[in-house]
Design an enzyme around this catalytic site. Structure first.
Site, mmCIF file in Angstrom:
data_model
loop_
_atom_site.group_PDB
_atom_site.id
_atom_site.type_symbol
_atom_site.label_atom_id
_atom_site.label_comp_id
_atom_site.label_asym_id
_atom_site.label_seq_id
_atom_site.Cartn_x
_atom_site.Cartn_y
_atom_site.Cartn_z
ATOM 1 N N GLU A 1 34.257 -35.127 23.805
ATOM 2 C CA GLU A 1 32.971 -34.193 24.529
ATOM 3 C C GLU A 1 31.779 -35.446 24.684
ATOM 4 O OE1 GLU A 1 30.846 -30.804 22.629
ATOM 5 O OE2 GLU A 1 32.878 -31.476 21.016
ATOM 6 N N ASP B 1 37.035 -22.371 14.584
ATOM 7 C CA ASP B 1 36.518 -23.461 13.917
ATOM 8 C C ASP B 1 35.834 -24.006 13.225
ATOM 9 O OD1 ASP B 1 34.997 -25.092 16.440
ATOM 10 O OD2 ASP B 1 36.592 -23.577 17.503
#
Length: 265
Positions: free
Chosen positions: A151, A64
């Site tokens: 997050e 990623d």
């Protein structure tokens, strides 16, 4: 004396060859062995000693990325054993990654399965953020499902930490809107502390779990997952500097089956 000198020189030559050997297939220069996987060219600048299940036992690995990876040689990345890429597209309701469109095109040209992810901010509604993501990410046949990155943020402009009920309510709004648009319900990426604080296990989604110190079965007991982000200091040919590396939960056959079910149509 001459005989002894020859013997010593011979031993030194053998030692030099041994120390400079090219690591065999399945071993990195640092000695970290890839057991059962098919990624001998991948590595880690700060390798971890895994105690409860090694990520290299998995056959399918991917990356990623965001703007911080700079210029990428996608052909080299693909030939190194990388099977997929998730690319940062947006965050909040007004920011897009300046490298997203370029990476999106380049990965496609290299025939790399790729998807886009959104970094969630808690100062915007789920509806606003879904609209922003849709505005910036093409709906293209063959793309991986979108990803919602949940997050705790460390932002001076958005320091909010709403209660778990609000987090999940707004996240589900995002998942529903984005899922309808792309025809695939988004994957949820999350971290250990966020998952625990908000009790995400009851959300309806596939999970991509960050766990860089132990196996997800230890850090997220009982939670099924599709992807495991096991390092943020990975080494991938074709990318300068550290990069996140992830493992897919199943075998190569499972990966092909997952793609057939989860690609955008």
């Amino acid at each position: 004396m001459r005989h002894l000198t020859k013997v010593l020189l011979g031993l030194m030559l053998i030692l030099a060859v041994a120390c400079s050997r090219t690591p065999p297939r399945g071993e990195t220069a640092g000695g970290a062995r890839y057991v059962g996987g098919s990624v001998p060219q991948l590595g880690d600048s700060h390798p971890h000693e895994w105690r409860n299940g090694h990520p290299y036992n998995h056959h399918v690995h991917g990356i990623d990325i965001s703007r911080w990876q700079g210029d990428i040689n996608w052909a080299q990345v693909r030939s190194s054993g990388v099977s997929f890429a998730f690319i940062k597209a947006t965050e909040g309701g007004d920011h897009s990654d300046p490298s997203f469109q370029r990476y999106w095109r380049e990965a496609a040209a290299a025939r790399m399965p790729r998807g886009a992810y959104h970094y969630y901010y808690f100062c915007r509604t789920g509806r606003e953020q879904a609209a922003w993501f849709i505005r910036n990410v093409p709906r293209e046949r063959g793309s991986l499902p979108p990803v919602l990155d949940l997050e705790w943020t460390h932002s001076k402009t958005c320091p909010r930490r709403p209660p778990a009920a609000e987090v999940k309510r707004e996240a589900n709004i995002f998942l529903d809107i984005v899922g309808r648009h792309y025809g695939q319900r988004p994957i949820i990426y999350t971290t250990v502390d966020f998952y625990r604080d908000n009790r995400l296990g009851d959300m309806r989604a596939e999970f991509w779990l960050r766990s860089v110190a132990d196996h997800p079965s230890v850090t997220y007991p009982g939670q099924r997952w599709a992807f495991w982000q096991y390092t943020g200091t990975g080494i991938v040919p074709g990318i300068q500097g550290d990069v996140d590396i992830n493992a897919f939960a199943g075998s190569s056959t499972d990966w092909a089956r997952w793609l057939s079910a989860r690609l955008t149509r």
